[in-house]
Design a protein around this motif. Structure first.
Motif, PDB file in Angstrom:
ATOM      1  N   SER A  23     -41.731 -20.316  26.190  1.00  0.00           N
ATOM      2  CA  SER A  23     -43.087 -19.780  26.069  1.00  0.00           C
ATOM      3  C   SER A  23     -44.100 -20.906  25.869  1.00  0.00           C
ATOM      4  CB  SER A  23     -43.172 -18.799  24.902  1.00  0.00           C
ATOM      5  OG  SER A  23     -42.311 -17.706  25.112  1.00  0.00           O
ATOM      6  N   ILE A  24     -43.762 -21.853  25.006  1.00  0.00           N
ATOM      7  CA  ILE A  24     -44.660 -22.978  24.738  1.00  0.00           C
ATOM      8  C   ILE A  24     -44.930 -23.750  26.023  1.00  0.00           C
ATOM      9  CG2 ILE A  24     -44.843 -25.237  23.601  1.00  0.00           C
ATOM     10  CD1 ILE A  24     -43.344 -23.970  21.211  1.00  0.00           C
ATOM     11  N   ARG A  25     -43.876 -24.020  26.783  1.00  0.00           N
ATOM     12  CA  ARG A  25     -44.030 -24.810  28.014  1.00  0.00           C
ATOM     13  C   ARG A  25     -44.906 -24.070  29.037  1.00  0.00           C
ATOM     14  NH1 ARG A  25     -39.108 -25.559  28.818  1.00  0.00           N
ATOM     15  NH2 ARG A  25     -38.895 -27.567  27.766  1.00  0.00           N
ATOM     16  N   ILE A  26     -44.645 -22.782  29.223  1.00  0.00           N
ATOM     17  CA  ILE A  26     -45.430 -21.997  30.192  1.00  0.00           C
ATOM     18  C   ILE A  26     -46.897 -21.932  29.779  1.00  0.00           C
ATOM     19  CG2 ILE A  26     -45.800 -19.681  31.137  1.00  0.00           C
ATOM     20  CD1 ILE A  26     -42.747 -19.279  30.995  1.00  0.00           C
ATOM     21  N   LYS A  27     -47.136 -21.701  28.498  1.00  0.00           N
ATOM     22  CA  LYS A  27     -48.516 -21.577  28.026  1.00  0.00           C
ATOM     23  C   LYS A  27     -49.259 -22.914  28.103  1.00  0.00           C
ATOM     24  CE  LYS A  27     -47.707 -17.533  25.129  1.00  0.00           C
ATOM     25  NZ  LYS A  27     -47.830 -16.902  23.800  1.00  0.00           N
ATOM     26  N   TYR A  28     -48.568 -23.992  27.774  1.00  0.00           N
ATOM     27  CA  TYR A  28     -49.185 -25.320  27.855  1.00  0.00           C
ATOM     28  C   TYR A  28     -49.564 -25.634  29.305  1.00  0.00           C
ATOM     29  CZ  TYR A  28     -49.576 -30.419  27.940  1.00  0.00           C
ATOM     30  OH  TYR A  28     -50.018 -31.708  28.152  1.00  0.00           O
ATOM     31  N   MET A  29     -48.638 -25.407  30.241  1.00  0.00           N
ATOM     32  CA  MET A  29     -48.896 -25.694  31.650  1.00  0.00           C
ATOM     33  C   MET A  29     -50.016 -24.807  32.199  1.00  0.00           C
ATOM     34  SD  MET A  29     -46.976 -28.197  32.290  1.00  0.00           S
ATOM     35  CE  MET A  29     -47.218 -28.307  34.063  1.00  0.00           C
ATOM     36  N   THR A  30     -50.044 -23.543  31.776  1.00  0.00           N
ATOM     37  CA  THR A  30     -51.119 -22.631  32.207  1.00  0.00           C
ATOM     38  C   THR A  30     -52.478 -23.132  31.738  1.00  0.00           C
ATOM     39  OG1 THR A  30     -49.649 -20.703  32.193  1.00  0.00           O
ATOM     40  CG2 THR A  30     -52.011 -20.270  32.035  1.00  0.00           C
ATOM     41  N   CYS A  31     -52.562 -23.505  30.469  1.00  0.00           N
ATOM     42  CA  CYS A  31     -53.828 -24.000  29.909  1.00  0.00           C
ATOM     43  C   CYS A  31     -54.293 -25.268  30.628  1.00  0.00           C
ATOM     44  CB  CYS A  31     -53.689 -24.274  28.413  1.00  0.00           C
ATOM     45  SG  CYS A  31     -53.469 -22.787  27.414  1.00  0.00           S
ATOM     46  N   SER A  85     -41.625 -28.232   9.948  1.00  0.00           N
ATOM     47  CA  SER A  85     -40.960 -29.513  10.148  1.00  0.00           C
ATOM     48  C   SER A  85     -41.703 -30.342  11.194  1.00  0.00           C
ATOM     49  CB  SER A  85     -39.511 -29.294  10.596  1.00  0.00           C
ATOM     50  OG  SER A  85     -38.952 -30.465  11.143  1.00  0.00           O
ATOM     51  N   GLU A  86     -42.101 -31.550  10.805  1.00  0.00           N
ATOM     52  CA  GLU A  86     -42.750 -32.458  11.766  1.00  0.00           C
ATOM     53  C   GLU A  86     -41.769 -32.887  12.850  1.00  0.00           C
ATOM     54  OE1 GLU A  86     -45.652 -33.547  12.460  1.00  0.00           O
ATOM     55  OE2 GLU A  86     -46.902 -32.902  10.773  1.00  0.00           O
ATOM     56  N   ASP A  87     -40.472 -32.950  12.492  1.00  0.00           N
ATOM     57  CA  ASP A  87     -39.463 -33.291  13.499  1.00  0.00           C
ATOM     58  C   ASP A  87     -39.433 -32.249  14.613  1.00  0.00           C
ATOM     59  OD1 ASP A  87     -38.734 -35.573  12.200  1.00  0.00           O
ATOM     60  OD2 ASP A  87     -37.033 -34.669  11.132  1.00  0.00           O
ATOM     61  N   ALA A  88     -39.537 -30.973  14.234  1.00  0.00           N
ATOM     62  CA  ALA A  88     -39.551 -29.898  15.231  1.00  0.00           C
ATOM     63  C   ALA A  88     -40.780 -30.010  16.125  1.00  0.00           C
ATOM     64  CB  ALA A  88     -39.529 -28.536  14.536  1.00  0.00           C
ATOM     65  N   ILE A  89     -41.927 -30.357  15.513  1.00  0.00           N
ATOM     66  CA  ILE A  89     -43.160 -30.549  16.291  1.00  0.00           C
ATOM     67  C   ILE A  89     -42.994 -31.713  17.267  1.00  0.00           C
ATOM     68  CG2 ILE A  89     -45.611 -31.147  16.164  1.00  0.00           C
ATOM     69  CD1 ILE A  89     -45.077 -28.335  15.164  1.00  0.00           C
ATOM     70  N   SER A  90     -42.372 -32.799  16.787  1.00  0.00           N
ATOM     71  CA  SER A  90     -42.141 -33.971  17.640  1.00  0.00           C
ATOM     72  C   SER A  90     -41.260 -33.620  18.834  1.00  0.00           C
ATOM     73  CB  SER A  90     -41.499 -35.105  16.836  1.00  0.00           C
ATOM     74  OG  SER A  90     -42.371 -35.557  15.826  1.00  0.00           O
ATOM     75  N   GLN A  91     -40.238 -32.808  18.597  1.00  0.00           N
ATOM     76  CA  GLN A  91     -39.351 -32.381  19.689  1.00  0.00           C
ATOM     77  C   GLN A  91     -40.110 -31.565  20.736  1.00  0.00           C
ATOM     78  OE1 GLN A  91     -35.922 -30.357  18.089  1.00  0.00           O
ATOM     79  NE2 GLN A  91     -35.324 -32.100  16.810  1.00  0.00           N
ATOM     80  N   ILE A  92     -40.994 -30.694  20.263  1.00  0.00           N
ATOM     81  CA  ILE A  92     -41.808 -29.893  21.187  1.00  0.00           C
ATOM     82  C   ILE A  92     -42.714 -30.807  22.006  1.00  0.00           C
ATOM     83  CG2 ILE A  92     -43.620 -28.147  21.372  1.00  0.00           C
ATOM     84  CD1 ILE A  92     -42.482 -26.915  18.760  1.00  0.00           C
ATOM     85  N   ALA A  93     -43.388 -31.742  21.312  1.00  0.00           N
ATOM     86  CA  ALA A  93     -44.307 -32.665  21.988  1.00  0.00           C
ATOM     87  C   ALA A  93     -43.570 -33.516  23.019  1.00  0.00           C
ATOM     88  CB  ALA A  93     -45.011 -33.553  20.962  1.00  0.00           C
ATOM     89  N   ASP A  94     -42.386 -34.008  22.648  1.00  0.00           N
ATOM     90  CA  ASP A  94     -41.583 -34.829  23.569  1.00  0.00           C
ATOM     91  C   ASP A  94     -41.182 -34.023  24.802  1.00  0.00           C
ATOM     92  OD1 ASP A  94     -41.791 -36.941  21.832  1.00  0.00           O
ATOM     93  OD2 ASP A  94     -39.794 -36.672  20.942  1.00  0.00           O
ATOM     94  N   SER A  95     -40.843 -32.756  24.581  1.00  0.00           N
ATOM     95  CA  SER A  95     -40.446 -31.886  25.690  1.00  0.00           C
ATOM     96  C   SER A  95     -41.598 -31.681  26.671  1.00  0.00           C
ATOM     97  CB  SER A  95     -39.959 -30.547  25.161  1.00  0.00           C
ATOM     98  OG  SER A  95     -39.629 -29.672  26.209  1.00  0.00           O
ATOM     99  N   LEU A  96     -42.823 -31.660  26.139  1.00  0.00           N
ATOM    100  CA  LEU A  96     -44.006 -31.482  26.982  1.00  0.00           C
ATOM    101  C   LEU A  96     -44.506 -32.802  27.561  1.00  0.00           C
ATOM    102  CD1 LEU A  96     -46.061 -28.963  24.798  1.00  0.00           C
ATOM    103  CD2 LEU A  96     -44.617 -28.427  26.765  1.00  0.00           C
ATOM    104  N   GLY A  97     -43.931 -33.916  27.090  1.00  0.00           N
ATOM    105  CA  GLY A  97     -44.390 -35.221  27.544  1.00  0.00           C
ATOM    106  C   GLY A  97     -45.723 -35.612  26.942  1.00  0.00           C
TER     107      GLY A  97
END
Length: 393
Positions: free
Chosen positions: A291-299, A325-337
């Motif tokens: 969901s995060i990836r789709i919404k980020y790309m849409t925006c 968790s900041e680690d979880a946020i970092s993983q999300i950010a890394d996944s989005l590049g």
């Protein structure tokens, strides 16, 4: 109140994200889903879906007393006509559903005009096709002056569209005057953008001490609101006021598969993002990665269509209190590049100082005088080197 809620059948795609979003749209339109049917393809020529699935839906409608069939995709007039004839109740598509939600949410005159414009753009391609379907010919009778009824209707829609464009242009000119005044007063503008229900209005209320309505329903905010809020002790310019006020703008939320004509109809509102000094792109970090990836790309795609300068965009991950968790946020950010990002919680206040500091830093960078361009010979060399570097990539 519950007796007035329309009972519907929803037809959508089988993946989880699309199903959840479609259900959210239907719930936001105050309809009750009796059953969800899924289809891998919703672009079949006769009904949108396969004939077998359409027959299955028709049987369920008769047994359940459903009052409407909602198809989570664009349908032509012919497809809707065929489907309605088969199931015996009204059929609407995704675009009509979104327009219904928009109309029910609009409060300001400008928002109502924008929605009417979108509805006309939705209606125009269907006028002639709809007349042909209901009468069996392309020329469905004449009006009072010997004109064909469909031509009269078509011209009325065009005339109304021109009137709305004039009114929206007047609103845009007023907004430009406000924008020039803000520049004269050295008041920078920060715009909140993001997917619908990403937490924009909650953050807006926290920073400005406003009480705008928030809801889990989609498209709670349709009209732009702008208020001042202090960055605190963070300096944004040498001429800043003692309170260091910045203007914050809340805008309509984005959604996937939003047709171009709807974006066009809302451009006068979304243009606030174009003139903003900093654009805060809010992403709900508590959702699953798909969901995060789709919404980020849409925006990002919509911001690109609006020609928003990417250097103005600052990514904000909201609802940190649900992630923790900041680690979880970092993983999300890394996944989005994504490299630069900030995690916040409007509920607990987490990350607010860091976000304000980043806004102040961005504003300072924009005010820093740019170095003078080199001489013409050096410029040519520099341009050649850049081009060569791009080719190496």
């Amino acid at each position: 109140m519950s007796t007035s809620i329309r009972k519907v059948v929803l037809v959508t795609y089988p993946d989880d994200f699309t199903q959840e979003e479609a259900k959210g749209l239907v719930n936001s339109a105050d309809r009750k889903i009796l059953r969800v049917f899924t289809q891998k393809y919703l672009n079949r020529s006769k009904y949108g879906m396969g004939a077998g699935k359409a027959e299955e839906i028709s049987e369920f409608v008769k047994e359940s007393g459903a009052e409407q069939v909602i198809v989570d995709e664009h349908l032509t007039s012919r497809q809707m006509y065929n489907l309605e004839k088969l199931v015996g109740v009204q059929a609407i598509d995704r675009e009509r559903l979104i327009l219904d939600i928009f109309r029910s949410r609009a409060t300001t005159t400008e928002a109502k005009l924008q929605i009417e414009l979108a509805e006309i753009k939705y209606e125009i391609p269907r006028v002639r096709e709809g007349a042909k379907l209901t009468t069996g010919s392309e020329r469905p009778g004449k009006g009072g002056s010997g004109e064909y009824v469909v031509d009269v209707k078509f011209r009325e829609l065009k005339r109304r569209m021109s009137f709305i464009y004039e009114k929206l242009d007047d609103a845009r000119k007023k907004r430009e005057l406000y924008h020039h005044q803000r520049e004269k007063d050295h008041l920078p503008v920060v715009s909140l953008v993001g997917y619908t229900s990403s937490g924009k209005t909650t953050l807006f209320n926290l920073l400005t001490e406003e009480h705008k309505i928030t809801s889990s329903h989609l498209f709670t905010t349709l009209s732009t609101a702008t208020r001042a809020f202090p960055l605190g002790g963070i300096t944004t310019s040498a001429s800043a006021t003692a309170t260091n006020n910045v203007l914050l703008t809340d805008t309509v939320g984005f959604i996937s598969r939003l047709p171009t004509y709807m974006i066009d109809a809302f451009k006068s509102t979304l243009e606030e993002s174009l003139t903003a000094n900093v654009v805060l792109l809010l992403i709900d970090a508590s959702e699953d990665m798909q969901s995060i990836r789709i919404k980020y790309m849409t925006c990002m795609q919509i911001l690109e269509e609006l020609k928003v300068d990417k250097s103005k965009i600052l990514l904000i991950f909201t609802k940190y209190d649900k992630v923790g968790s900041e680690d979880a946020i970092s993983q999300i950010a890394d996944s989005l590049g994504v490299h630069e990002r900030i995690a916040i919680s409007a509920k607990t206040g987490y990350g607010m100082h860091k976000m304000k500091s980043s806004i102040g830093q961005r504003l300072n960078e924009m005010r820093t005088p740019q170095p003078q361009p080199p001489s013409s010979s050096t410029t040519t060399t520099g341009r050649s080197a850049t081009t060569s570097h791009g080719q190496d990539k």
